[in-house]
Write a protein that holds these residues in place. Structure first.
Motif, PDB file in Angstrom:
ATOM      1  N   PRO A  31      43.977  37.159  35.671  1.00  0.00           N
ATOM      2  CA  PRO A  31      45.360  37.373  35.222  1.00  0.00           C
ATOM      3  C   PRO A  31      45.649  38.805  34.781  1.00  0.00           C
ATOM      4  CG  PRO A  31      44.102  36.241  33.526  1.00  0.00           C
ATOM      5  CD  PRO A  31      43.212  36.299  34.735  1.00  0.00           C
ATOM      6  N   THR A  32      44.586  39.584  34.559  1.00  0.00           N
ATOM      7  CA  THR A  32      44.762  40.975  34.133  1.00  0.00           C
ATOM      8  C   THR A  32      43.996  41.894  35.089  1.00  0.00           C
ATOM      9  OG1 THR A  32      42.827  40.867  32.679  1.00  0.00           O
ATOM     10  CG2 THR A  32      44.975  40.309  31.703  1.00  0.00           C
ATOM     11  N   SER A  33      44.220  43.203  34.932  1.00  0.00           N
ATOM     12  CA  SER A  33      43.504  44.191  35.743  1.00  0.00           C
ATOM     13  C   SER A  33      42.968  45.284  34.830  1.00  0.00           C
ATOM     14  CB  SER A  33      44.438  44.814  36.791  1.00  0.00           C
ATOM     15  OG  SER A  33      44.908  43.830  37.687  1.00  0.00           O
ATOM     16  N   ARG A  34      41.803  45.811  35.178  1.00  0.00           N
ATOM     17  CA  ARG A  34      41.153  46.823  34.353  1.00  0.00           C
ATOM     18  C   ARG A  34      41.060  48.152  35.098  1.00  0.00           C
ATOM     19  NH1 ARG A  34      35.958  43.719  31.547  1.00  0.00           N
ATOM     20  NH2 ARG A  34      37.180  42.411  30.116  1.00  0.00           N
ATOM     21  N   PHE A  35      41.255  49.247  34.334  1.00  0.00           N
ATOM     22  CA  PHE A  35      41.185  50.586  34.914  1.00  0.00           C
ATOM     23  C   PHE A  35      40.495  51.528  33.935  1.00  0.00           C
ATOM     24  CE2 PHE A  35      44.953  48.446  36.547  1.00  0.00           C
ATOM     25  CZ  PHE A  35      44.697  48.509  37.916  1.00  0.00           C
TER      26      PHE A  35
END
Length: 242
Positions: free
Chosen positions: A145-149
């Motif tokens: 549900p989320t994205s990491r950078f």
């Protein structure tokens, strides 16, 4: 007008905007703006490029102000007797600093290099990198549900074509905005939610010994509005100064 970030009687450096070609190229016949010609017109004299930056990459770009100085300075750039620092935003979190020693096969252009040998062995390619910041955003690009950078600093020890972009792709941390070696879903996320339509790779600093005076030179290039907006939204302000 180009932003001039260093100038003496021998050399001049600009902060190259993303999306601008260094010089005229038959590979893009429809382009009308080039750093070399724009700078020449801006200062009223010829300039001689000492190195290059890919079209989508921004940052420090150095020219000689005469052919004689160019001849003196070129060996510095060809033999990498300088320290280049880049910053990038990549997919996923990078937790530790490391050095990637991963040889790269030369990337050939279908048109410009159509007569070049295609069986050359991979060439040495070394990149030091370290994480500066990370963020998790509430947008999905797949099963989570989320994205990491992550915000990272990179110092290439060699100068292979597209080295930084290819090395980060190899590590499964492609640079955001890279349409060749990157991730289309991540690129779309940044275009849609952050109005960011550029490759997030910036040549932020260049250190070298002046080829004429022998003095130590450090040239820094500031980050454009797209970067500043992300720094504000992700809480990354000041991290590139570490």
């Amino acid at each position: 007008m180009l932003e001039i970030i260093y100038q003496d009687e021998f050399l001049i450096a600009v902060n190259k905007p993303a999306g601008m070609l260094v010089h005229r190229s038959w590979l893009d016949k429809h382009e009308t703006r080039f750093v070399m010609q724009t700078l020449r017109d801006q200062i009223g004299q010829h300039v001689f490029p000492l190195h290059r930056l890919d079209r989508p990459t921004s940052g420090v770009l150095v020219f000689a102000l005469s052919s004689e100085v160019a001849a003196q300075a070129m060996p510095l750039f060809v033999s990498h007797q300088m320290e280049k620092t880049y910053h990038a935003v990549v997919r996923g979190w990078i937790e530790e600093a490391a050095v990637l020693d991963y040889p790269l096969v030369e990337e050939l252009d279908k048109i410009a290099d159509k007569h070049a040998k295609t069986d050359k062995p991979a060439q040495p390619a070394v990149t030091a990198y370290r994480p500066l910041g990370k963020v998790e955003v509430p947008y999905s690009t797949g099963r989570f549900p989320t994205s990491r950078f992550a915000l990272i600093e990179m110092k290439p020890q060699t100068g292979r074509k597209h080295q930084l972009r290819r090395h980060m792709h190899h590590l499964s941390h492609p640079i955001i905005g890279d349409t060749t070696h990157g991730d289309g879903k991540q690129n779309r996320l940044f275009r849609t939610h952050y109005d960011c339509h550029r490759l997030l790779l910036h040549a932020s600093c260049l250190r070298f010994v002046h080829p004429v005076t022998g003095a130590a030179v450090m040239i820094r290039a500031s980050f454009d509005q797209s970067w500043q907006q992300l720094f504000d939204q992700f809480g990354w302000c000041g991290l590139t100064d570490q």
